[in-house]
Design an enzyme around this catalytic site. Structure first.
Site, short mmCIF file in Angstrom:
data_model
loop_
_atom_site.label_atom_id
_atom_site.label_comp_id
_atom_site.label_asym_id
_atom_site.label_seq_id
_atom_site.Cartn_x
_atom_site.Cartn_y
_atom_site.Cartn_z
NE ARG A 148 -3.50 -2.29 2.82
CZ ARG A 148 -3.16 -3.43 3.43
NH1 ARG A 148 -1.94 -3.57 3.93
NH2 ARG A 148 -4.02 -4.42 3.53
CE LYS A 172 -6.17 -1.32 5.23
NZ LYS A 172 -7.48 -1.66 4.66
CG HIS A 245 -5.34 0.69 -3.78
ND1 HIS A 245 -4.65 0.61 -2.59
CD2 HIS A 245 -6.30 -0.28 -3.72
CE1 HIS A 245 -5.19 -0.35 -1.83
NE2 HIS A 245 -6.17 -0.90 -2.50
CG HIS A 271 -5.96 -8.74 1.13
ND1 HIS A 271 -6.19 -9.10 -0.19
CD2 HIS A 271 -5.91 -7.38 1.13
CE1 HIS A 271 -6.27 -8.00 -0.94
NE2 HIS A 271 -6.11 -6.96 -0.16
CE1 TYR A 280 -6.57 -6.87 -7.14
CE2 TYR A 280 -6.60 -8.07 -5.08
CZ TYR A 280 -6.44 -6.90 -5.77
OH TYR A 280 -6.14 -5.73 -5.09
#
Length: 299
Positions: A148, A172, A245, A271, A280
């Site tokens: 990211r 994250k 992104h 993820h 995807y």
């Protein structure tokens, strides 16, 4: 407890126990304020009085405001987490959202760059200048790792291990993961760190370990990265819109198109849930169909 005290307790729970990002925290609290306002208009001042019927009325109010299914789903999800917290803290007897199903949302197919488009971007930077070296290293690393943009601008020199070709990324919730990178990214990074970065750093006279710097020698921002990519697109005379992104989408799509398994791509992207990565497969299915139609004798 008053609505204000409940909100503060929930905020502390999200920050300390859930370790959510500031961005996620804002959405949770905004959704909670929205719900509390609804309760006040209904003449309710105690969360213990909220039951399934109240939630159904609230759901109707949300749809009356012409909110998208995605927005409604997020608000209900925030409430479900809030009442799960209250149930744990013995503030309510049961979670009134336990039997409320979230509206199904259509996940948009990620937009990505084709290899031919991406190849043009790698040719526009002047590698004899500090900024050109930085831009090339930035693009190479984003595509090589799929990280990211927020993760990229936080990278420090100690996060990169050139001996084994890996970068330590803090994602994250401060979750860390190692991502490998190839020779193109390695060469571009080394060129920039050993040359261009030193020139840029002298302009600010800062003792910074941040890898990517702006033209004044200060840490590059996420907005700065977007501006750089837009400039590279203009130089390449591409008609597509490119943002950080989109490079991440491209990374994932190209890996899956070349046969990478979904679990590995999930880990590389950072993820938490496989469902986030499965989006995807919609793109790769089109790719596989094209291959089939062009190669099968009786297609």
């Amino acid at each position: 407890m008053s609505f204000h005290l409940l909100k503060e307790a929930f905020k502390e729970y999200l920050q300390i126990e859930k370790n959510v990002s500031p961005y996620t925290l804002k959405f949770y609290l905004d959704d909670l304020d929205f719900f509390f306002l609804f309760l006040k208009t209904e003449g309710m001042d105690d969360v213990k009085d909220v039951d399934y019927a109240v939630i159904r009325v609230y759901l109707t109010r949300l749809y009356d405001q012409k909110l998208t299914r995605r927005s409604v789903s997020r608000k209900l999800s925030s409430l479900r987490t809030f009442f799960r917290f209250l149930e744990r803290e013995k503030k309510v007897d049961a979670n009134p959202l336990i039997s409320v199903s979230l509206p199904k949302t259509e996940k948009p197919i990620p937009d990505f760059l084709y290899e031919e488009e991406l190849a043009k971007l790698f040719t526009v930077s002047d590698l004899n200048t500090p900024l050109g070296q930085r831009n090339q290293a930035l693009l190479e690393l984003l595509y090589a790792t799929g990280m990211r943009v927020s993760e990229c601008v936080q990278l420090t020199l100690s996060h990169v291990d050139f001996s084994i070709g890996t970068v330590l990324v803090k994602g994250k919730g401060n979750k860390e993961r190692y991502i490998p990178f190839g020779n193109y990214a390695r060469d571009a990074l080394m060129r920039y760190i050993e040359n261009g970065r030193e020139v840029l750093l002298k302009k600010s006279r800062l003792d910074s370990e941040i890898i990517f710097l702006n033209m004044r020698g200060k840490p590059l921002t996420t907005r700065g990265v977007r501006t750089i990519l837009k400039s590279m697109v203009d130089k390449a005379s591409l008609t597509v819109h490119v943002h950080p992104h989109k490079i991440r989408h491209t990374f994932a799509t190209h890996l899956l198109n070349e046969g990478a398994d979904l679990r590995s791509v999930q880990e590389l992207l950072g993820h938490e849930h496989l469902s986030s990565t499965q989006i995807y497969t919609h793109v790769t299915r089109d790719h596989l169909r094209n291959i089939y139609m062009n190669t099968h004798p009786r297609a």
